[in-house]
Design an enzyme around this catalytic site. Structure first.
Site, PDB file in Angstrom:
ATOM      1  N   ARG A  91      38.669 -21.084  48.368  1.00  0.00           N
ATOM      2  CA  ARG A  91      37.653 -20.410  49.257  1.00  0.00           C
ATOM      3  C   ARG A  91      36.924 -19.175  48.337  1.00  0.00           C
ATOM      4  NH1 ARG A  91      40.839 -15.062  52.175  1.00  0.00           N
ATOM      5  NH2 ARG A  91      41.956 -14.516  50.440  1.00  0.00           N
ATOM      6  N   HIS A 136      27.569 -37.146  82.808  1.00  0.00           N
ATOM      7  CA  HIS A 136      28.051 -38.124  83.503  1.00  0.00           C
ATOM      8  C   HIS A 136      26.856 -38.745  84.489  1.00  0.00           C
ATOM      9  CE1 HIS A 136      29.330 -34.457  85.468  1.00  0.00           C
ATOM     10  NE2 HIS A 136      28.670 -35.091  86.522  1.00  0.00           N
ATOM     11  N   HIS A 151      30.439 -38.896  93.937  1.00  0.00           N
ATOM     12  CA  HIS A 151      30.492 -38.096  92.616  1.00  0.00           C
ATOM     13  C   HIS A 151      30.374 -39.288  91.508  1.00  0.00           C
ATOM     14  CE1 HIS A 151      31.796 -36.394  88.819  1.00  0.00           C
ATOM     15  NE2 HIS A 151      31.534 -35.390  89.328  1.00  0.00           N
ATOM     16  N   GLU A 189      35.766 -20.176  68.020  1.00  0.00           N
ATOM     17  CA  GLU A 189      35.602 -21.367  66.974  1.00  0.00           C
ATOM     18  C   GLU A 189      34.954 -22.563  67.793  1.00  0.00           C
ATOM     19  OE1 GLU A 189      39.346 -18.850  66.289  1.00  0.00           O
ATOM     20  OE2 GLU A 189      38.506 -19.743  68.147  1.00  0.00           O
ATOM     21  N   HIS A 237      27.958 -42.589  88.130  1.00  0.00           N
ATOM     22  CA  HIS A 237      27.835 -41.439  88.856  1.00  0.00           C
ATOM     23  C   HIS A 237      26.467 -41.087  89.305  1.00  0.00           C
ATOM     24  CE1 HIS A 237      30.956 -40.901  85.877  1.00  0.00           C
ATOM     25  NE2 HIS A 237      31.866 -39.963  86.815  1.00  0.00           N
ATOM     26  N   ARG A 283      43.699 -20.469  50.186  1.00  0.00           N
ATOM     27  CA  ARG A 283      43.769 -19.019  50.021  1.00  0.00           C
ATOM     28  C   ARG A 283      44.478 -18.240  48.648  1.00  0.00           C
ATOM     29  NH1 ARG A 283      47.819 -15.093  51.128  1.00  0.00           N
ATOM     30  NH2 ARG A 283      47.011 -12.892  51.967  1.00  0.00           N
ATOM     31  N   HIS A 299      50.022 -20.096  61.907  1.00  0.00           N
ATOM     32  CA  HIS A 299      48.609 -20.175  60.975  1.00  0.00           C
ATOM     33  C   HIS A 299      48.912 -21.043  59.962  1.00  0.00           C
ATOM     34  CE1 HIS A 299      47.764 -16.638  63.287  1.00  0.00           C
ATOM     35  NE2 HIS A 299      46.636 -16.200  62.502  1.00  0.00           N
ATOM     36  N   PRO A 349      31.951 -34.798  76.789  1.00  0.00           N
ATOM     37  CA  PRO A 349      32.779 -33.492  77.173  1.00  0.00           C
ATOM     38  C   PRO A 349      31.950 -32.481  77.754  1.00  0.00           C
ATOM     39  CG  PRO A 349      33.164 -34.321  74.916  1.00  0.00           C
ATOM     40  CD  PRO A 349      31.916 -34.942  75.330  1.00  0.00           C
ATOM     41  N   LEU A 350      32.297 -32.091  78.931  1.00  0.00           N
ATOM     42  CA  LEU A 350      31.529 -31.116  79.710  1.00  0.00           C
ATOM     43  C   LEU A 350      31.369 -29.686  78.900  1.00  0.00           C
ATOM     44  CD1 LEU A 350      32.408 -31.807  83.297  1.00  0.00           C
ATOM     45  CD2 LEU A 350      30.457 -32.490  82.120  1.00  0.00           C
TER      46      LEU A 350
END
Length: 682
Positions: A365, A73, A268, A421, A33, A530, A483, A122-123
């Site tokens: 947990r 890139h 590009h 997340e 690129h 849980r 979930h 990954p952008l």
């Protein structure tokens, strides 16, 4: 020609050195690129020669500025800068761009190329890593700096393109950067209006300056990204900004200098070609052969002496700091080298003793939180957090202090990331890459899908990040299939380098935490329940066995006829089935396998000891079954769930899907009979 014109001309020559190294390397590889390096070369020249604090002879100097090329890139921009500045990246390395075994991979890779701070493919994630780096700098400065002895005082610079800002993760990260007031973070937006499909106005019309002002950023520009005077003024303005990160909007031309391809998507992601390269050389008055840089330009680019001097000055400061604050200096050294506290063996012993003494049933947990009550207080480099689920993930220990409400006389060690997340996970990667802190963060296991690519990147980069993933099965009950993570454990286990731990009780949970912190070559994921689970005691053999990833939890009563392999909450079902079969005179061994990847790395002698090759096997896990056939073989059976869950109380769901001790016992018996063993009547 006056001095200013001479200076501007010389700067353009310096930028052209970057442009043509990129052009020539992409052409040699017939891949790459060139457009972004050609468009951002002027910005890079001003930043790298006049503002970036770094030492090419010691890329790991703790107080260096961090530079991130988020639009990875355009990697030849970074490789050219590293080469010209004096890093251990030769002209032959540039000629070997994108070839097998080369230091100059298609996208920058941390640990592979000296001077590369993070792996940007990954952008949007490079930008988010940079937010994590700036956060780490701020927290470490609060922890270690003292008046007159500021040993943590550096900036984070990041280049981004349209693609980075289109990705949703940029919203998550940049919103948080504004909330946190990361005023040592500066982002250069390469506003060239072009992406792979062409001119972006057909799909990207955001008011980017307005968007960042709304986040709470200081915004400069738009400026002419090819004018070194404007670039220098913009950088100076951001350096004086207080309490806000900065965005410099740089209007640039992709492929700048190419007579026929500049400003188009043609430049590009493809080489210019011989004819256009010749035309570009003529247009920019660059008469030099491919990969040839005149000595005067090389000398002006070389930062080795200046970088060594900057580090030497810091070393003087740190020597004075060490005399005044020896304990803090020792801790700083230790955490920078990724070592655990000197008293770690005692801390680990305390952790395991606490867990081994647990008798009452408890959710893993909660067992994890019990561990954190010890670890957060005794391992100061831990930086916890959750994506708006602290009360459900139980990721805050008794001594956790949240960034948003920590007392002014304390150093925060816990981050409320909000419902982000993906952003949380990539920020944790940036924190780990920065050094000095060990990040962990929680969300529901099913939402690891949102974060998966960042989890993958922590594994690809070999970073010590701990992903706390709770509500690990249909055991969460009434929230239903949206979930219930039926496929997630198996899916995460196949990520190379990620160790997923699904513990069955508090002792295995404590072992998982200890192993995750001791590990320095990659991330760990803790898959936690849980619902309450029974405890199985603290025999010394369990500690060694669990640390190997799989071990005999309960030996057969009498002749061994079958092995049940189980994890997490299903270990209780395995133990109940073992007892039921023993009453019928059938000897069954229960193997707990909290970490399959760790078990797979054990010597064959251990694996055969735990799973004798001539004994039939049955596996049970409240999730997708395909993964477990690697352990039970073609003749074994797996009890699990190969469909999405349902909304109902957990006991009802386990019965509905056949995940019961009775059904497991019948399955084991059927497997034994099929293998020609006992014909018991259970």
């Amino acid at each position: 020609m006056d001095h200013n014109q001479t200076e501007t001309t010389f700067r353009r020559e310096l930028a052209n050195a970057v442009r043509f190294l990129a052009i020539d390397a992409v052409e040699a590889a017939k891949s790459g690129h060139p457009g972004a390096p050609m468009g951002m070369a002027d910005i890079a020249e001003v930043l790298w020669r006049d503002h970036l604090k770094h030492n090419p002879t010691n890329p790991a100097w703790p107080d260096r500025d961090r530079f991130v090329l988020s639009n990875g890139h355009g990697s030849m921009l970074l490789y050219a800068l590293l080469h010209l500045s004096g890093y251990d990246l030769s002209i032959d390395d540039l000629k070997n761009f994108r070839q097998l075994g080369s230091k100059t991979a298609g996208h920058p890779e941390v640990g592979h190329t000296p001077g590369v701070e993070t792996t940007t493919g990954p952008l949007g994630q490079g930008l988010t890593n940079a937010v994590g780096m700036a956060l780490a700098e701020k927290l470490l400065a609060q922890r270690y700096n003292r008046p007159g002895c500021e040993i943590v005082d550096h900036r984070t610079w990041v280049f981004v393109g349209d693609g980075c800002l289109m990705e949703g993760i940029s919203h998550e990260a940049c919103s948080l950067a504004g909330v946190w007031g990361l005023d040592k973070l500066t982002c250069f937006y390469d506003d060239n209006g072009i992406s792979i499909d062409g001119h972006v106005e057909g799909w990207f019309r955001d008011d980017t300056p307005g968007r960042f002002r709304a986040y709470g950023w200081h915004v400069v520009g738009p400026i002419d990204g090819h004018d070194p005077v404007a670039i220098a003024a913009a950088i100076a303005e951001t350096k004086s900004a207080r309490g806000k990160p900065s965005l410099i909007v740089c209007r640039t031309e992709i492929g700048h200098g190419s007579p026929n391809k500049a400003g188009t998507h043609d430049v590009h992601g493809a080489p210019l070609g011989a004819a256009e390269i010749a035309a570009t050389r003529a247009a920019l008055n660059w008469p030099h052969a491919p990969f040839e840089i005149p000595d005067g330009l090389r000398t002006a680019w070389d930062n080795r002496l200046a970088g060594a001097s900057a580090e030497a000055h810091w070393q003087v400061t740190f020597a004075a700091y060490r005399k005044q604050f020896p304990e803090l200096a020792a801790e700083f050294d230790r955490t920078q080298s990724h070592g655990l506290p000197e008293k770690w063996p005692e801390i680990k012993m305390e952790l395991l003793a606490m867990a081994a003494a647990r008798e009452a049933p408890v959710a893993t947990r909660k067992s994890s939180q019990n561990c954190l009550d010890i670890l957060v207080a005794r391992v100061p480099e831990l930086l916890g957090g959750s994506a708006d689920l602290t009360g459900s993930n139980l990721t805050a220990g008794k001594t956790s202090r949240a960034l948003h409400d920590a007392p002014t006389d304390s150093v925060p060690n816990y981050i409320s990331y909000g419902v982000r997340e993906f952003g949380m996970t990539a920020i944790m990667n940036g924190v780990a890459l920065h050094g000095g802190l060990i990040p962990y963060g929680g969300t529901f296991a099913v939402f690891s899908d949102y974060a998966r690519n960042a989890i993958r990147m922590s594994a690809l980069m070999g970073q010590r990040v701990v992903h706390v993933l709770t509500h690990d099965s249909i055991g969460l009950g009434e929230d239903g299939p949206t979930h219930q993570p039926v496929e997630h454990a198996s899916s995460l286990r196949i990520i190379p380098g990620l160790e997923l731990w699904r513990p069955c009780d508090e002792l295995e949970t404590a072992i998982a935490w200890a192993e995750a912190l001791e590990r320095q070559d990659g991330p760990s994921a803790l898959f936690l329940s849980r619902q309450n689970l029974p405890q199985y005691g603290g025999a010394a053999s369990r500690t060694e066995g669990a640390s190997r990833g799989g071990y005999v939890l309960s030996e057969a009563d009498g002749q061994l006829q079958a092995v049940i392999i189980a994890t997490g909450s299903e270990v209780a079902l395995a133990m109940a089935a073992q007892a039921a079969l023993a009453a019928q005179g059938i000897g069954v061994r229960v193997v707990s396998m909290p970490c399959t990847r760790r078990f797979d790395r054990q010597p064959s002698s251990w694996k055969k000891l735990v799973l004798p090759p001539d004994i039939c096997r049955v596996a049970i896990e409240a999730g997708q079954t395909d993964f477990w056939h690697k352990y039970v073989g073609l003749d074994g059976e797996v009890l699990g769930i190969d469909e999405f869950g349902a909304s109902a109380p957990a006991p009802v769901l386990y019965d509905h899907y056949g995940l019961t001790a009775d059904n497991l016992a019948r399955t084991v018996l059927r497997t034994i009979v099929s293998a020609g063993g006992s014909d018991g009547d259970f």
